[in-house]
Design a protein around this motif. Structure first.
Motif, PDB file in Angstrom:
ATOM      1  N   LYS A 215       0.908  -1.224   0.194  1.00 35.21           N
ATOM      2  CA  LYS A 215       0.363   0.022   0.485  1.00 35.21           C
ATOM      3  C   LYS A 215       0.863   0.747   0.354  1.00 35.21           C
ATOM      4  O   LYS A 215       0.575   2.312  -0.257  1.00 35.21           O
ATOM      5  N   LYS A 216       2.101   1.186  -0.096  1.00 37.86           N
ATOM      6  CA  LYS A 216       3.258   2.300  -0.467  1.00 37.86           C
ATOM      7  C   LYS A 216       3.765   2.665  -1.235  1.00 37.86           C
ATOM      8  O   LYS A 216       3.471   1.224  -2.226  1.00 37.86           O
ATOM      9  N   LEU A 217       3.464   3.801  -1.816  1.00 38.11           N
ATOM     10  CA  LEU A 217       4.079   4.509  -3.269  1.00 38.11           C
ATOM     11  C   LEU A 217       5.340   5.557  -3.122  1.00 38.11           C
ATOM     12  O   LEU A 217       4.407   6.769  -2.329  1.00 38.11           O
ATOM     13  N   GLU A 218       6.171   4.897  -3.670  1.00 39.29           N
ATOM     14  CA  GLU A 218       7.498   5.967  -3.128  1.00 39.29           C
ATOM     15  C   GLU A 218       7.714   6.520  -4.893  1.00 39.29           C
ATOM     16  O   GLU A 218       7.648   5.949  -5.535  1.00 39.29           O
ATOM     17  N   ILE A 219       7.967   7.944  -5.058  1.00 37.37           N
ATOM     18  CA  ILE A 219       8.146   9.059  -6.365  1.00 37.37           C
ATOM     19  C   ILE A 219       9.123   9.278  -6.032  1.00 37.37           C
ATOM     20  O   ILE A 219       9.394  10.304  -5.307  1.00 37.37           O
ATOM     21  N   PHE A 220      10.234   8.874  -6.364  1.00 38.24           N
ATOM     22  CA  PHE A 220      11.519   9.975  -6.469  1.00 38.24           C
ATOM     23  C   PHE A 220      12.075  10.556  -8.087  1.00 38.24           C
ATOM     24  O   PHE A 220      11.188  10.520  -9.023  1.00 38.24           O
ATOM     25  N   GLY A 237      16.203   9.530  -7.517  1.00 45.69           N
ATOM     26  CA  GLY A 237      17.280  10.418  -6.611  1.00 45.69           C
ATOM     27  C   GLY A 237      16.601  10.938  -5.367  1.00 45.69           C
ATOM     28  O   GLY A 237      16.323  10.168  -4.764  1.00 45.69           O
ATOM     29  N   THR A 238      16.256  12.575  -5.701  1.00 47.29           N
ATOM     30  CA  THR A 238      15.205  12.575  -3.775  1.00 47.29           C
ATOM     31  C   THR A 238      13.780  12.293  -3.991  1.00 47.29           C
ATOM     32  O   THR A 238      13.921  12.154  -5.399  1.00 47.29           O
ATOM     33  N   ARG A 239      13.120  12.105  -3.103  1.00 45.70           N
ATOM     34  CA  ARG A 239      12.228  11.491  -3.000  1.00 45.70           C
ATOM     35  C   ARG A 239      10.884  12.658  -2.943  1.00 45.70           C
ATOM     36  O   ARG A 239      11.818  13.108  -2.443  1.00 45.70           O
ATOM     37  N   GLN A 240       9.996  11.995  -3.559  1.00 42.18           N
ATOM     38  CA  GLN A 240       9.961  13.762  -4.157  1.00 42.18           C
ATOM     39  C   GLN A 240       8.173  13.401  -3.212  1.00 42.18           C
ATOM     40  O   GLN A 240       7.949  14.392  -2.606  1.00 42.18           O
ATOM     41  N   TRP A 241       7.855  12.013  -3.639  1.00 43.89           N
ATOM     42  CA  TRP A 241       6.366  11.867  -2.604  1.00 43.89           C
ATOM     43  C   TRP A 241       6.822  10.914  -1.947  1.00 43.89           C
ATOM     44  O   TRP A 241       6.758   9.473  -2.848  1.00 43.89           O
ATOM     45  N   LEU A 242       5.633  10.745  -1.132  1.00 42.32           N
ATOM     46  CA  LEU A 242       5.476   9.157  -0.257  1.00 42.32           C
ATOM     47  C   LEU A 242       4.135   9.153   0.235  1.00 42.32           C
ATOM     48  O   LEU A 242       3.092   9.987  -0.183  1.00 42.32           O
ATOM     49  N   LEU A 243       2.983   8.434  -1.017  1.00 43.87           N
ATOM     50  CA  LEU A 243       1.840   7.598  -0.776  1.00 43.87           C
ATOM     51  C   LEU A 243       1.581   6.313   0.102  1.00 43.87           C
ATOM     52  O   LEU A 243       2.178   5.833  -0.149  1.00 43.87           O
TER      53      LEU A 243
END
Length: 246
Positions: A215-220, A237-243
């Motif tokens: 259920k976790k989605l990381e967008i970098f 690179g740097t993580r922008q969002w954790l959903l």
């Protein structure tokens, strides 16, 4: 009584023969539901597509003698040569051939030297008239893989709710109104073994790398490690969002 029984058996046999052509007809759109189901478990997208692909969708017109498929990168058209003993042969203009066989509501593509056996289900989703081949698979995948409501746990817009629609629209994610998942081809090659997603707003966008774990989605953000005259090579690179999915 014997006469009535004989007539009943004759009707049954005739009915069965009459239904056989329809049972064998493979016309229509067929999608790789097994790959979608594997992706829906919430793991890496590329692993699911590679594990059950590589082909994602078939579109067959037996009356016109045409069959085509897409693997998410190439759209390949072939000539349907006809049906024999329940199997249909598709010739790709001398370069190769595939064998398709219907088993109830599923279409089986026989294994070859280059591809494993693959199974396809009739497409149930509705796509706009004139939509390109692959649209049915894409919509079904988007709904299964990213459907529902996601909350931004960390990153811009923290606390907001995000929804990814099957038609490629996204709401609630700052700086984006549309998205597209990379299924195959150059976008996959440029990101190595990482999954990537295209996010855009008002027609302008960029590639982002993502990682799905349940259920976790990381967008970098992406970092291009290639030289200026080389094909881009993206790494996270740097993580922008954790959903997190509700």
């Amino acid at each position: 009584m014997r006469k009535a029984l004989a007539l009943s058996l004759a009707a049954l046999l005739l009915g069965g023969c009459a239904s056989d052509p329809a049972d064998r007809d493979i016309s229509g759109t067929w999608i790789n539901q097994a790959a979608i189901d594997a992706a829906a478990k919430g793991g890496p997208l590329r692993e699911a597509l590679q594990g059950y692909g590589p082909n994602l969708e078939w579109d067959v017109n037996t009356r016109a003698g045409q069959a085509r498929y897409t693997n998410g990168f190439e759209n390949v058209e072939g000539k349907l040569l006809g049906e024999e003993d329940g199997a249909w042969k598709v010739d790709f203009y001398g370069s190769s051939a595939s064998e398709l066989k219907r088993d109830g509501d599923q279409l089986s593509q026989a294994a070859t030297e280059n591809e494993p056996q693959q199974v396809f289900d009739r497409a149930q989703v509705q796509v706009p008239e004139g939509a390109p081949i692959g649209a049915s698979f894409e919509r079904a995948l988007y709904a299964a893989y990213l459907g529902g409501t996601w909350n931004i746990v960390n990153g811009p817009g923290q606390g907001a709710s995000v929804q990814f629609q099957p038609d490629g629209q996204v709401s609630g994610l700052p700086g984006a109104d549309r998205y597209a998942l990379c299924l195959a081809g150059d976008c996959a090659s440029m990101s190595g073994g990482n999954d990537n997603i295209w996010l855009q707003q008002n027609g302008q966008g960029n590639t982002w790398i993502f990682a799905r774990d349940g259920k976790k989605l990381e967008i970098f953000q992406t970092v291009n490690t290639a030289l200026a005259d080389e094909m881009p090579s993206f790494t996270p690179g740097t993580r922008q969002w954790l959903l997190e999915k509700q």
